[in-house]
Design an enzyme around this catalytic site. Structure first.
Site, PDB file in Angstrom:
ATOM      1  CB  SER A 216      23.862  26.873  24.985  1.00  0.00           C
ATOM      2  OG  SER A 216      23.720  27.398  26.166  1.00  0.00           O
TER       3      SER A 216
ATOM      4  CG  MET B 171      18.565  23.315  30.197  1.00  0.00           C
ATOM      5  SD  MET B 171      18.117  22.186  29.289  1.00  0.00           S
ATOM      6  CE  MET B 171      18.590  22.779  27.588  1.00  0.00           C
ATOM      7  N   GLY B 172      22.873  25.681  31.685  1.00  0.00           N
ATOM      8  CA  GLY B 172      24.256  25.761  31.747  1.00  0.00           C
ATOM      9  C   GLY B 172      24.788  26.241  30.340  1.00  0.00           C
TER      10      GLY B 172
ATOM     11  CE  LYS C  91      17.810  31.391  22.183  1.00  0.00           C
ATOM     12  NZ  LYS C  91      17.356  30.191  21.346  1.00  0.00           N
TER      13      LYS C  91
ATOM     14  N   GLY D  94      23.851  36.228  27.262  1.00  0.00           N
ATOM     15  CA  GLY D  94      22.442  36.146  27.455  1.00  0.00           C
ATOM     16  C   GLY D  94      22.021  35.741  28.620  1.00  0.00           C
ATOM     17  CG  HIS D  95      22.600  31.537  29.978  1.00  0.00           C
ATOM     18  ND1 HIS D  95      23.297  31.062  29.272  1.00  0.00           N
ATOM     19  CD2 HIS D  95      21.323  31.090  30.125  1.00  0.00           C
ATOM     20  CE1 HIS D  95      22.814  30.162  28.762  1.00  0.00           C
ATOM     21  NE2 HIS D  95      21.531  29.852  29.185  1.00  0.00           N
TER      22      HIS D  95
ATOM     23  CG  LEU E 297      25.797  29.565  32.685  1.00  0.00           C
ATOM     24  CD1 LEU E 297      26.076  30.497  34.064  1.00  0.00           C
ATOM     25  CD2 LEU E 297      24.251  29.633  32.501  1.00  0.00           C
TER      26      LEU E 297
ATOM     27  CD  GLN F 284      11.916  27.727  27.903  1.00  0.00           C
ATOM     28  OE1 GLN F 284      12.331  26.579  27.453  1.00  0.00           O
ATOM     29  NE2 GLN F 284      12.825  28.735  28.191  1.00  0.00           N
TER      30      GLN F 284
HETATM   31  O1  PAF Z   1      15.628  27.695  28.333  1.00  0.00           O
HETATM   32  C1  PAF Z   1      16.170  26.843  28.942  1.00  0.00           C
HETATM   33  O2  PAF Z   1      17.406  26.970  29.315  1.00  0.00           O
HETATM   34  C2  PAF Z   1      15.451  25.510  29.728  1.00  0.00           C
HETATM   35  O3  PAF Z   1      14.528  25.157  28.805  1.00  0.00           O
HETATM   36  C3  PAF Z   1      14.888  25.664  31.051  1.00  0.00           C
HETATM   37  C4  PAF Z   1      13.891  26.864  31.139  1.00  0.00           C
HETATM   38  C5  PAF Z   1      16.074  26.042  31.922  1.00  0.00           C
HETATM   39  C6  PAF Z   1      14.197  24.314  31.292  1.00  0.00           C
HETATM   40  O4  PAF Z   1      14.800  23.372  31.407  1.00  0.00           O
END
Ligand code: PAF
Length: 283
Positions: free
Chosen positions: A188, A30-31, A151, A36-37, A33, A155
């Site tokens: 974030s 979701m940006g 983390k 971790g990303h 960043l 999900q």
């Molecule tokens: O973990 C995230 O950033 C969001 O939940 C994802 C997996 C990009 C879905 O919108």
């Protein structure tokens, strides 16, 4: 790095890569960043010739009282970071590209059971939003592999289950959580913390560590959870839950289960911090 925001150009680019025999890895984000990303991007690049990062703040996974409007949007900065990581393509679709229909007419993807416990119980509809958008991103980008952080452990399991149940031909790779030096998991939403809150935030990782030590020395589940909740409260956080679960499917552990995960969610100011720790318990 190419920036694409529409489906026609995305499909053209992906088709050309496929014709050249390249494998494609997707990192959905979701940006806003952080390191971790970027670790996810590095993992993706190690597995596939082409790496796509998506940036989309997904309205469907936010509840009506949640921070959709306030969620940090930092596309220019994210683009620079992705460029330096060697990303091939940044896919940043608009809301109408992802959701051409009004929300009440939108087809949804639901993973019952797993989506209704822990964070799903506190954030009704959240994992339907996550499963739906990830399924759509898989269909748009058609990756061979998709990479997610551990983390967001629940999900990750919801996405694995959805991918398996819908027979989607995408491998799912989970990557260990990246932490600050004091143990705080990168997120974030850490940006919401005031300096004084930031100083208290490592209490989450500390409480998980103490809980893991307790389990390893034979402490019961209920006592472990209760002590961790108290530890968070003493540090000035408002715990949503601390729960010890089977790592494989988040069900309550049987006495014979040894592969466990301790999951915690707690509020600190405007930030809802989540974290988890795997623990191998002697049986
Ligand atoms: O973990 C995230 O950033 C969001 O939940 C994802 C997996 C990009 C879905 O919108």
């Amino acid at each position: 790095m190419e920036l694409i925001q529409d489906l026609t150009n995305l499909r053209r680019r992906v088709r050309a890569w496929r014709q050249a025999g390249d494998q494609i890895a997707l990192v959905p984000t979701m940006g806003n960043l952080h390191r971790g990303h970027l670790r996810l991007v590095q993992e993706a690049r190690a597995y596939a010739q082409r790496t796509v990062v998506s940036i989309f703040v997904n309205p469907m996974q936010f509840g009506p009282q949640e921070d959709f409007a306030a969620y940090p949007r930092t596309l220019a900065q994210d683009r620079e970071l992705l460029e330096t990581e060697g990303t091939d393509l940044l896919f940043a679709p608009s809301v109408t590209t992802v959701y051409p229909r009004p929300p009440e007419e939108q087809t949804r993807v639901e993973v019952p059971g797993l989506s209704d416990i822990l964070c799903g119980a506190r954030r009704p509809g959240h994992f339907v939003g996550v499963a739906t958008v990830v399924c759509k991103l898989f269909n748009m980008v058609q990756p061979d592999l998709a990479v997610f952080g551990e983390k967001d452990f629940q999900q990750l399991l919801v996405i694995r289950r959805m991918t398996e149940d819908l027979c989607l031909p995408v491998g799912i790779l989970g990557v260990p959580t990246v932490r600050e030096a004091d143990g705080l998991a990168l997120s974030s939403r850490n940006g919401y913390l005031l300096p004084e809150e930031r100083a208290r935030a490592p209490a989450v990782r500390r409480a998980l560590g103490d809980a893991a030590d307790g389990l390893r020395t034979g402490q019961g589940l209920a006592e472990t959870e209760q002590r961790a909740v108290q530890e968070l409260q003493q540090a000035g956080l408002r715990p949503d839950y601390v729960s010890v679960r089977r790592a494989a499917d988040l069900s309550p552990p049987e006495p014979t289960d040894s592969d466990l995960v301790i999951l915690a969610a707690a509020w600190l100011g405007k930030a809802r911090l989540i974290d988890n720790l795997r623990v191998s318990r002697p049986t």
